[in-house]
Scaffold this active site. Structure first.
Site, mmCIF file in Angstrom:
data_model
loop_
_atom_site.group_PDB
_atom_site.id
_atom_site.type_symbol
_atom_site.label_atom_id
_atom_site.label_comp_id
_atom_site.label_asym_id
_atom_site.label_seq_id
_atom_site.Cartn_x
_atom_site.Cartn_y
_atom_site.Cartn_z
ATOM 1 N N PHE A 193 -6.516 12.662 4.234
ATOM 2 C CA PHE A 193 -5.831 11.885 5.272
ATOM 3 C C PHE A 193 -4.360 12.280 5.278
ATOM 4 O O PHE A 193 -3.654 12.073 4.295
ATOM 5 C CB PHE A 193 -5.955 10.369 5.065
ATOM 6 C CG PHE A 193 -5.280 9.617 6.182
ATOM 7 C CD1 PHE A 193 -5.951 9.351 7.366
ATOM 8 C CD2 PHE A 193 -3.943 9.230 6.088
ATOM 9 C CE1 PHE A 193 -5.314 8.715 8.430
ATOM 10 C CE2 PHE A 193 -3.300 8.583 7.153
ATOM 11 C CZ PHE A 193 -3.992 8.329 8.324
ATOM 12 N N ASP A 236 1.121 16.156 -0.309
ATOM 13 C CA ASP A 236 1.331 14.963 0.507
ATOM 14 C C ASP A 236 1.294 13.748 -0.418
ATOM 15 O O ASP A 236 0.228 13.254 -0.774
ATOM 16 C CB ASP A 236 0.251 14.877 1.592
ATOM 17 C CG ASP A 236 0.415 13.646 2.485
ATOM 18 O OD1 ASP A 236 1.215 12.753 2.137
ATOM 19 O OD2 ASP A 236 -0.258 13.578 3.532
ATOM 20 N N LYS A 265 6.371 6.366 3.795
ATOM 21 C CA LYS A 265 6.062 5.000 3.366
ATOM 22 C C LYS A 265 7.152 4.351 2.506
ATOM 23 O O LYS A 265 8.172 3.935 3.031
ATOM 24 C CB LYS A 265 4.691 4.986 2.696
ATOM 25 C CG LYS A 265 3.582 5.349 3.701
ATOM 26 C CD LYS A 265 2.182 4.931 3.307
ATOM 27 C CE LYS A 265 1.247 5.051 4.494
ATOM 28 N NZ LYS A 265 0.256 6.096 4.414
HETATM 29 C C1 LIG Z 1 -0.037 7.012 5.572
HETATM 30 C C2 LIG Z 1 -0.217 8.436 5.255
HETATM 31 C C3 LIG Z 1 0.189 9.440 6.151
HETATM 32 C C4 LIG Z 1 0.700 9.139 7.523
HETATM 33 O O1 LIG Z 1 1.882 8.401 7.557
HETATM 34 P P1 LIG Z 1 2.320 7.686 8.917
HETATM 35 O O2 LIG Z 1 3.691 7.144 8.603
HETATM 36 O O3 LIG Z 1 1.311 6.614 9.183
HETATM 37 O O4 LIG Z 1 2.327 8.711 9.978
HETATM 38 C C5 LIG Z 1 0.056 10.753 5.750
HETATM 39 N N1 LIG Z 1 -0.447 11.073 4.558
HETATM 40 C C6 LIG Z 1 -0.850 10.142 3.682
HETATM 41 C C7 LIG Z 1 -1.406 10.574 2.349
HETATM 42 C C8 LIG Z 1 -0.776 8.795 4.009
HETATM 43 O O5 LIG Z 1 -1.230 7.865 3.146
#
Ligand SMILES: *Cc1c(COP(=O)(O)O)cnc(C)c1O
Length: 416
Positions: A144, A230, A259
């Protein structure tokens, strides 16, 4: 302009006027403080989602909020057409904090990933001599990384992709946690990057085997491929280390954050890497109107300093042990809760049911009625990610609630 509404009214308004792109738990939150959130009727809940780990420092952290208020009174947005007095200081701060030469501030997590993809592709053409338009980025199953059309082009989740095509070429998706597949994929000379989450959050808190990340880093070095980590969800103390990569002593070539770097105030995301990679980007080639605004700069520095000052890495680690210890006891006596897994305060409880059953959802509704909010991810998995400031006493109270609700569910199911 805004009025006091009941929970019922608020839900009706969202249902009537909002795009139905989420299926929220039926609770309407009006106020948050630390580990707690309160609904329109004043009921208090432990927040065990923390806005998908954006609120690691706790809701409305006074230091972060104060820094934000002070800056909003002075200057909020200039665009990068001009310099501002805060951005450079924040860039220096995050570079030193995470150990990189250069930082790129963006807004959402998806946007940081998009930026990472562009930088890595361009690096591939300029530094690895990949033929024009043939760069490949390797991703893994169940990833994700966000919701843009490019990002979902690497997704294996049908819900995230169906009817949203055509998709962006240039991704190869391989099995997760499979080093042989990785070695083979990276051997393709057109591969510029390996794009992974150190622990897969949205997928349901899947951890790779010990040593996978370290080995993945070695394979990237061997094949001259950029390791793009990520850590948008796993970063900033969530997993009991500053970065989940730290558990294996891995320092990724490129670090992607979002985040919790703003402590749940405004959207801020970051791409960090060294000069040999970041220098491929020149003026005019990439940008964002809000990216690197002075408000984001101030908020990010304060939110990251709070992580250190309040020793949230240590607390995440210690409270994670308490949580998994208690949940392990529950798993041993329960037929419904079959497995607990995670690191630090990023954990999941697997409910013994099929992915399309409503049991995990029903348990979450019942948890809510007992003063704790959490959400299922992918059907039968409940993710538990409280703010990292939670105390041991609070954690034990929360484990009592979870245990009671799960066991009640189980006895009700037996009676049926
Ligand atoms: C939440 C998340 C995203 C996307 O972040 P947004 O601010 O919602 O665009 C990307 N990668 C990971 C691993 C995430 O948990």
């Amino acid at each position: 302009m805004m009025q006091k509404v009941s929970s019922q009214q608020a839900m009706e308004l969202e249902n009537e006027y909002g795009c139905h792109n989420y299926h929220p738990l039926p609770v309407v939150l009006e106020r948050g403080e630390g580990v707690f959130v309160y609904d329109c009727e004043g009921e208090r809940y432990y927040d065990f989602l923390s806005a998908y780990s954006a609120v690691n420092q706790g809701h409305c952290h006074p230091r972060i909020i104060n820094a934000m208020i002070e800056q909003t009174k002075k200057l909020t947005l200039t665009s990068r057409a001009f310099y501002n007095d805060k951005l450079g200081q924040a860039e220096k701060y995050v570079c030193e904090y995470f150990g990189y030469d250069k930082a790129l501030f963006m807004n959402s997590g998806a946007e940081a990933n998009e930026s990472a993809i562009k930088i890595v592709r361009k690096w591939g053409y300029l530094k690895k001599n990949i033929p024009d338009n043939e760069a490949v980025i390797v991703a893994v199953e169940r990833n994700f990384h966000g919701r843009t059309t490019t990002i979902i082009s690497a997704s294996t989740d049908e819900q995230a992709t169906k009817n949203f095509g055509p998709f962006m070429p240039g991704f190869q998706v391989i099995a997760y946690d499979d080093l042989a597949a990785l070695d083979e994929a990276l051997a393709n000379p057109n591969v510029a990057g390996l794009w992974i989450e150190p622990i897969q959050g949205e997928a349901g808190v899947y951890l790779p085997q010990d040593g996978y990340l370290k080995k993945a880093q070695e394979l990237c070095k061997k094949h001259n491929v950029i390791l793009m980590m990520d850590e948008i969800q796993t970063g900033v103390a969530r997993t009991g280390a500053m970065l989940a990569s730290d558990h294996e002593g891995v320092h990724p070539d490129m670090l992607i954050l979002g985040k919790a770097i703003s402590g749940g105030t405004i959207p801020v995301s970051l791409v960090l890497c060294n000069d040999d990679i970041m220098d491929v980007i020149h003026p005019g080639e990439h940008g964002s109107t809000y990216g690197g605004n002075p408000l984001a700069a101030v908020v990010t520095v304060e939110a990251l300093q709070v992580i250190k000052d309040e020793k949230l890495v240590e607390n995440s680690n210690a409270m994670g042990e308490v949580f998994r210890g208690r949940m392990q006891q529950l798993v041993e006596k329960s037929k419904l809760a079959t497995l607990v897994r995670g690191k630090g305060l990023m954990n999941a409880l697997v409910i013994n049911d099929t992915e399309d059953s409503s049991t995990a959802w029903d348990i979450c509704v019942s948890l809510k009625e007992n003063g704790l909010i959490a959400k299922p991810t992918h059907g039968n998995i409940i993710r538990f990610t409280p703010p990292l400031i939670i105390t041991e006493e609070q954690m034990n109270e929360c484990c009592d609630i979870i245990e009671r609700v799960v066991l009640e569910f189980e006895s009700a199911m037996v009676e049926e």
